[in-house]
Motif scaffolding. Structure first.
Motif, mmCIF file in Angstrom:
data_model
loop_
_atom_site.group_PDB
_atom_site.id
_atom_site.type_symbol
_atom_site.label_atom_id
_atom_site.label_comp_id
_atom_site.label_asym_id
_atom_site.label_seq_id
_atom_site.Cartn_x
_atom_site.Cartn_y
_atom_site.Cartn_z
ATOM 1 N N GLU A 20 -46.462 45.179 120.586
ATOM 2 C CA GLU A 20 -47.222 43.995 120.206
ATOM 3 C C GLU A 20 -48.084 43.463 121.353
ATOM 4 O O GLU A 20 -49.208 43.013 121.130
ATOM 5 N N GLN A 21 -47.588 43.513 122.594
ATOM 6 C CA GLN A 21 -48.374 43.038 123.727
ATOM 7 C C GLN A 21 -49.660 43.856 123.869
ATOM 8 O O GLN A 21 -50.729 43.298 124.108
ATOM 9 N N TRP A 22 -49.566 45.177 123.731
ATOM 10 C CA TRP A 22 -50.744 46.023 123.814
ATOM 11 C C TRP A 22 -51.729 45.699 122.698
ATOM 12 O O TRP A 22 -52.927 45.645 122.900
ATOM 13 N N ARG A 23 -51.228 45.466 121.514
ATOM 14 C CA ARG A 23 -52.084 45.141 120.378
ATOM 15 C C ARG A 23 -52.823 43.823 120.605
ATOM 16 O O ARG A 23 -54.004 43.697 120.309
ATOM 17 N N LYS A 64 -55.549 44.463 123.189
ATOM 18 C CA LYS A 64 -56.635 45.229 122.568
ATOM 19 C C LYS A 64 -57.505 44.327 121.705
ATOM 20 O O LYS A 64 -58.742 44.380 121.789
ATOM 21 N N ASN A 65 -56.910 43.486 120.893
ATOM 22 C CA ASN A 65 -57.663 42.595 120.023
ATOM 23 C C ASN A 65 -58.485 41.587 120.822
ATOM 24 O O ASN A 65 -59.629 41.290 120.471
ATOM 25 N N ILE A 66 -57.921 41.064 121.901
ATOM 26 C CA ILE A 66 -58.647 40.098 122.730
ATOM 27 C C ILE A 66 -59.851 40.769 123.395
ATOM 28 O O ILE A 66 -60.944 40.204 123.465
ATOM 29 N N ILE A 67 -59.666 41.978 123.884
ATOM 30 C CA ILE A 67 -60.771 42.705 124.527
ATOM 31 C C ILE A 67 -61.868 43.023 123.508
ATOM 32 O O ILE A 67 -63.062 42.877 123.806
ATOM 33 N N VAL A 98 -53.685 31.621 118.344
ATOM 34 C CA VAL A 98 -52.552 32.301 117.699
ATOM 35 C C VAL A 98 -52.112 33.506 118.530
ATOM 36 O O VAL A 98 -50.907 33.731 118.735
ATOM 37 N N ALA A 99 -53.070 34.262 119.041
ATOM 38 C CA ALA A 99 -52.737 35.422 119.871
ATOM 39 C C ALA A 99 -52.071 34.986 121.175
ATOM 40 O O ALA A 99 -51.124 35.625 121.638
#
Length: 173
Positions: free
Chosen positions: A43-46, A49-52, A160-161
């Motif tokens: 989940e941390q990687w996801r 990735k979404n923030i980038i 939320v992230a």
């Protein structure tokens, strides 16, 4: 556990269910801060990735938009077309920020609101090839009406992230 009264229940017979150990049907269960959500190890990687991806999309998108926007009053100076276009963008942005974000985000969710709002900027960039009042003003209005939901959805998505990442990493917000 925390319970709240449901607004959707109308005229139901109130039952005294304290003896049964269940809550009345007028109440719905909500999450409390004591309850922990389960996250997968990836989940941390996801989240990263979404923030980038969101950051890169905003950088590319607004590099093009601000480049065209900053030149409006100079390039489209005939009959003040550029000035009127900027006025239509910012006027509709004010209205958009007041009324649209809650409705659109509730309807589409944060990710789809960002995607759809990005598309409202495209006619403005395309209208630069044929700058007339009947192309630039409607395109400027679309930018303004798409801007309010875009920025609110982005901030909501990042919040939320950040909250999920905080729980995963053990950092406090």
């Amino acid at each position: 556990m925390v319970y709240t009264i449901s607004d959707k229940v109308i005229d139901r017979k109130v039952q005294n269910s304290e003896d049964e150990g269940e809550m009345d049907s007028r109440f719905t269960r909500v999450k409390s801060s004591e309850e922990e959500e389960e996250f997968s190890p990836k989940e941390q990687w996801r989240i990263w990735k979404n923030i980038i991806v969101v950051g890169a999309a905003f950088m590319i998108h607004f590099t093009a938009f601000w480049g065209a926007s900053n030149l409006q009053s100079s390039v489209n100076a005939d009959a003040s077309l550029g000035t009127f276009t900027l006025a239509s963008i910012y006027g509709s942005l004010i209205v958009s920020n007041i009324f649209l974000p809650v409705i659109i985000i509730k309807w589409l969710g944060c990710k789809w609101t960002i995607a759809v709002s990005f598309m409202t900027y495209m006619p403005f960039m395309i209208s630069q090839f044929y700058p007339r009042f009947y192309t630039m003003i409607p395109a400027g209005l679309m930018v303004g009406f798409g801007g309010g939901p875009l920025w609110c959805a982005k901030c909501t998505y990042l919040t939320v992230a950040a909250e999920a990442y905080s729980k995963l990493s053990g950092l406090s917000i």
